[in-house]
Design a protein around this motif. Structure first.
Motif, PDB file in Angstrom:
ATOM      1  N   ILE A  23      44.729  96.071  47.742  1.00  0.00           N
ATOM      2  CA  ILE A  23      45.738  96.845  47.032  1.00  0.00           C
ATOM      3  C   ILE A  23      46.455  97.697  48.073  1.00  0.00           C
ATOM      4  CG2 ILE A  23      44.555  96.851  44.816  1.00  0.00           C
ATOM      5  CD1 ILE A  23      43.526  99.632  45.405  1.00  0.00           C
ATOM      6  N   LYS A  24      47.718  97.971  47.810  1.00  0.00           N
ATOM      7  CA  LYS A  24      48.544  98.597  48.849  1.00  0.00           C
ATOM      8  C   LYS A  24      49.478  99.622  48.231  1.00  0.00           C
ATOM      9  CE  LYS A  24      52.005  96.934  52.212  1.00  0.00           C
ATOM     10  NZ  LYS A  24      52.517  95.684  52.811  1.00  0.00           N
ATOM     11  N   ILE A  25      49.687 100.718  48.936  1.00  0.00           N
ATOM     12  CA  ILE A  25      50.695 101.703  48.534  1.00  0.00           C
ATOM     13  C   ILE A  25      51.555 101.995  49.748  1.00  0.00           C
ATOM     14  CG2 ILE A  25      49.126 103.696  48.903  1.00  0.00           C
ATOM     15  CD1 ILE A  25      50.636 104.784  46.243  1.00  0.00           C
ATOM     16  N   GLN A  26      52.875 101.982  49.551  1.00  0.00           N
ATOM     17  CA  GLN A  26      53.780 101.973  50.700  1.00  0.00           C
ATOM     18  C   GLN A  26      55.013 102.829  50.470  1.00  0.00           C
ATOM     19  OE1 GLN A  26      54.886  98.012  51.874  1.00  0.00           O
ATOM     20  NE2 GLN A  26      55.971  98.714  53.706  1.00  0.00           N
ATOM     21  N   ASN A  27      55.401 103.529  51.529  1.00  0.00           N
ATOM     22  CA  ASN A  27      56.706 104.191  51.557  1.00  0.00           C
ATOM     23  C   ASN A  27      57.324 103.887  52.913  1.00  0.00           C
ATOM     24  OD1 ASN A  27      58.970 105.778  51.410  1.00  0.00           O
ATOM     25  ND2 ASN A  27      57.911 107.614  50.682  1.00  0.00           N
ATOM     26  N   GLY A  28      58.360 103.049  52.922  1.00  0.00           N
ATOM     27  CA  GLY A  28      59.007 102.670  54.179  1.00  0.00           C
ATOM     28  C   GLY A  28      58.023 101.953  55.078  1.00  0.00           C
ATOM     29  N   ASN A  29      57.942 102.368  56.337  1.00  0.00           N
ATOM     30  CA  ASN A  29      57.028 101.662  57.236  1.00  0.00           C
ATOM     31  C   ASN A  29      55.655 102.325  57.328  1.00  0.00           C
ATOM     32  OD1 ASN A  29      57.547 103.822  58.782  1.00  0.00           O
ATOM     33  ND2 ASN A  29      58.403 102.719  60.535  1.00  0.00           N
ATOM     34  N   THR A  38      45.314 101.134  57.877  1.00  0.00           N
ATOM     35  CA  THR A  38      46.244 102.253  58.003  1.00  0.00           C
ATOM     36  C   THR A  38      47.410 101.784  58.855  1.00  0.00           C
ATOM     37  OG1 THR A  38      44.298 103.676  58.128  1.00  0.00           O
ATOM     38  CG2 THR A  38      46.422 104.680  58.693  1.00  0.00           C
ATOM     39  N   HIS A  39      48.614 101.888  58.337  1.00  0.00           N
ATOM     40  CA  HIS A  39      49.801 101.486  59.101  1.00  0.00           C
ATOM     41  C   HIS A  39      50.746 102.681  59.137  1.00  0.00           C
ATOM     42  CE1 HIS A  39      52.732  98.301  60.454  1.00  0.00           C
ATOM     43  NE2 HIS A  39      53.505  99.358  60.269  1.00  0.00           N
ATOM     44  N   VAL A  40      50.657 103.431  60.215  1.00  0.00           N
ATOM     45  CA  VAL A  40      51.461 104.646  60.355  1.00  0.00           C
ATOM     46  C   VAL A  40      51.885 104.749  61.809  1.00  0.00           C
ATOM     47  CG1 VAL A  40      51.539 107.144  60.127  1.00  0.00           C
ATOM     48  CG2 VAL A  40      50.082 105.827  58.613  1.00  0.00           C
ATOM     49  N   SER A  78      56.678 109.645  55.896  1.00  0.00           N
ATOM     50  CA  SER A  78      57.175 109.299  54.548  1.00  0.00           C
ATOM     51  C   SER A  78      56.076 109.450  53.492  1.00  0.00           C
ATOM     52  CB  SER A  78      57.754 107.887  54.537  1.00  0.00           C
ATOM     53  OG  SER A  78      56.801 106.950  54.951  1.00  0.00           O
ATOM     54  N   LEU A  79      54.839 109.181  53.865  1.00  0.00           N
ATOM     55  CA  LEU A  79      53.760 109.279  52.873  1.00  0.00           C
ATOM     56  C   LEU A  79      53.258 110.715  52.663  1.00  0.00           C
ATOM     57  CD1 LEU A  79      51.584 106.041  53.224  1.00  0.00           C
ATOM     58  CD2 LEU A  79      53.020 106.734  51.307  1.00  0.00           C
ATOM     59  N   GLN A  80      53.952 111.676  53.217  1.00  0.00           N
ATOM     60  CA  GLN A  80      53.686 113.052  52.779  1.00  0.00           C
ATOM     61  C   GLN A  80      54.235 113.232  51.370  1.00  0.00           C
ATOM     62  OE1 GLN A  80      54.787 116.193  55.452  1.00  0.00           O
ATOM     63  NE2 GLN A  80      53.367 115.478  57.016  1.00  0.00           N
ATOM     64  N   GLY A  81      55.182 112.349  51.045  1.00  0.00           N
ATOM     65  CA  GLY A  81      55.707 112.332  49.685  1.00  0.00           C
ATOM     66  C   GLY A  81      55.052 111.228  48.875  1.00  0.00           C
ATOM     67  N   MET A  82      55.677 110.883  47.748  1.00  0.00           N
ATOM     68  CA  MET A  82      55.161 109.814  46.900  1.00  0.00           C
ATOM     69  C   MET A  82      55.644 108.480  47.442  1.00  0.00           C
ATOM     70  SD  MET A  82      55.805 111.657  43.279  1.00  0.00           S
ATOM     71  CE  MET A  82      55.437 113.394  43.087  1.00  0.00           C
ATOM     72  N   ALA A  83      55.163 107.393  46.815  1.00  0.00           N
ATOM     73  CA  ALA A  83      55.487 106.066  47.326  1.00  0.00           C
ATOM     74  C   ALA A  83      56.274 105.285  46.283  1.00  0.00           C
ATOM     75  CB  ALA A  83      54.198 105.327  47.674  1.00  0.00           C
ATOM     76  N   PRO A  84      57.312 104.554  46.703  1.00  0.00           N
ATOM     77  CA  PRO A  84      58.107 103.788  45.745  1.00  0.00           C
ATOM     78  C   PRO A  84      57.572 102.377  45.479  1.00  0.00           C
ATOM     79  CG  PRO A  84      59.166 103.752  47.882  1.00  0.00           C
ATOM     80  CD  PRO A  84      57.925 104.588  48.037  1.00  0.00           C
TER      81      PRO A  84
END
Ligand SMILES: *[C@@H]1O[C@H](CO)[C@@H](O)[C@H](O)[C@H]1NC(C)=O
Ligand SMILES: *[C@@H]1O[C@H](CO)[C@@H](O)[C@H](O)[C@H]1NC(C)=O
Ligand SMILES: *[C@@H]1O[C@H](CO)[C@@H](O)[C@H](O)[C@H]1NC(C)=O
Length: 399
Positions: A195-201, A226-228, A301-307
């Motif tokens: 399962i994955k949650i993503q915002n931008g890269n 972790t991809h950051v 970007s993941l300091q915020g929510m994810a689209p």
């Protein structure tokens, strides 16, 4: 014990010689990087304990875990008793049964029945050989990405369900129950349920995987990815993810389902604490076990929510090798007893309510080899199954 240690070193050395005599030997700089990484990853063990499956884990002082090598965590004030801020509400709901259940899995997992000592966390020791395998795979993936003949086809295939693009979508978590399978995987291939949650890269993943490159064996184990920015790695190989539990490793061996036979499943969730903005990894729902968290300071970007979130299968094979099986490993029979399934497929919405996912769509890059069926929410049994999907396939594509 000491002589065993020496033997292990010798085996590792032989492995290096075998690896480096390979066509894709590592360069001197890469070798030096491995040495540096190994030094960082080898944390002093207070003791070493064993699971009932024969895996050895070092019990590392909470404050000495690899996470805290991350520069943004230099002045952290974290503690091993940390829980997300919504924890109290959950405990009130299910105050009974919970601890009993938790002790039960600690008993079934650890030879000593309880895990590491208080204030320490279990980590499998990383060997030089582990890092060599990983580096070689990274090179293969990288080479295939820059090879114009295989551009856009980096050896990874998916069959999954995803949220539809929406300018107003804001998710604060993702979760699912997934049945657990084991398929044959060789060399640098892997086969995973994720399962994955993503915002931008920036994105986070969890699930189970069969991945000899990562794990050094063919067992089905839990994982995180972790991809950051510069940090792109599994489990605790790159610093940042903070383990809090003394009894729940990040790469634990799981029991395997049999087609038509007994089914085993695991529930995993990633969710953002609305106050601290740390992203928590948990196992189980009614009474989740909070395994650890990705601190807010790692992210942009993941300091915020994810689209965007998704749920399903992911496999990889290097160029020229047929791709491995996914899920239960066969063409879909549309029958949960034979196909890999995910149920209670959920996300958290903007106000942190856990919702059976709606407005989703299927995605499979090559349905002939790997397929997915999104059943949506089963209203007849909404409490038990919620949103259901099946996925998997025999693979066999040559990239
Ligand atoms: C940690 O604290 C020191 C001294 O106050 C400060 O100079 C440094 O910027 C801080 N680092 C981080 C990552 O917060
Ligand atoms: C995994 O399984 C394959 C196929 O059975 C075997 O060739 C390989 O040696 C195994 N790898 C490990 C690390 O056990
Ligand atoms: C999140 O879900 C809850 C429960 O369904 C709902 O009451 C709430 O309005 C939702 N929040 C948003 C921002 O949609």
């Amino acid at each position: 014990m000491a002589s065993l240690g020496v033997e292990m070193e010798v085996i590792a050395l032989i492995a290096i010689i075998l690896c480096t005599s390979f066509a894709q030997a590592l360069s001197r700089i890469e070798e030096e990087n491995i040495e540096r990484q190994l030094k960082l990853l080898r944390k002093p063990a207070i003791k070493t304990i064993k699971t009932k499956f024969g895996d050895l884990y070092d019990c590392v002082d909470f404050y000495k875990q690899p996470a805290f090598d991350h520069p943004s965590l230099k002045n952290h004030t974290f503690h091993f008793q940390m829980k997300p801020s919504y924890y109290r509400k959950e405990v009130k709901k299910t105050i009974k049964g919970g601890n009993r259940q938790r002790n039960k899995w600690a008993k079934t997992l650890w030879a000593n029945g309880k895990g590491c000592p208080y204030g320490t966390i279990p980590i499998r020791r990383t060997t030089r050989e582990d890092l060599h395998r990983e580096m070689l795979r990274l090179k293969v993936i990288h080479n295939s990405r820059i090879n114009p003949l295989t551009a856009g086809n980096d050896g990874v295939h998916y069959a999954l369900v995803q949220t539809r693009p929406s300018p107003i979508a804001k998710y604060t978590g993702v979760g699912a129950f997934m049945t657990i399978w084991n398929v044959p995987v060789t060399g640098s291939q892997y086969s995973a349920a994720q399962i994955k949650i993503q915002n931008g890269n920036e994105y986070l993943q969890t699930g189970w995987r069969v991945d000899p490159t990562l794990n050094g064996d063919n067992k089905t184990r839990t994982f995180i990815y972790t991809h950051v920015g510069q940090s792109q790695c599994y489990n605790t190989r790159c610093p940042g993810f903070v383990l809090v539990r003394q009894d729940m490793p990040i790469d634990v061996t799981l029991p395997i389902s049999k087609g038509g036979g007994p089914m085993y499943s695991i529930q995993l969730t990633i969710s953002q604490d609305p106050i601290t903005k740390n992203w928590w990894l948990a196992r189980g729902s009614d009474n989740p076990t909070y395994v650890g968290f990705w601190p807010r300071s790692l992210f942009t970007s993941l300091q915020g929510m994810a689209p965007y979130v998704n749920w399903g299968g992911e496999v990889f094979s290097p160029p020229g090798e047929p791709s491995p099986r996914m899920g239960a490993g066969y063409p879909l029979r549309l029958w949960g007893k034979y196909d890999a399934q995910m149920f209670l497929v959920t996300y958290r919405n903007e106000t942190n309510n856990i919702i059976n996912a709606i407005n989703t769509q299927e995605f499979a890059d090559t349905r002939k080899y790997y397929d997915v069926k999104d059943f949506g929410i089963d209203y007849s049994e909404i409490q038990k199954i919620g949103h259901l999907l099946l996925y998997g396939g025999p693979g066999g594509i040559r990239n």
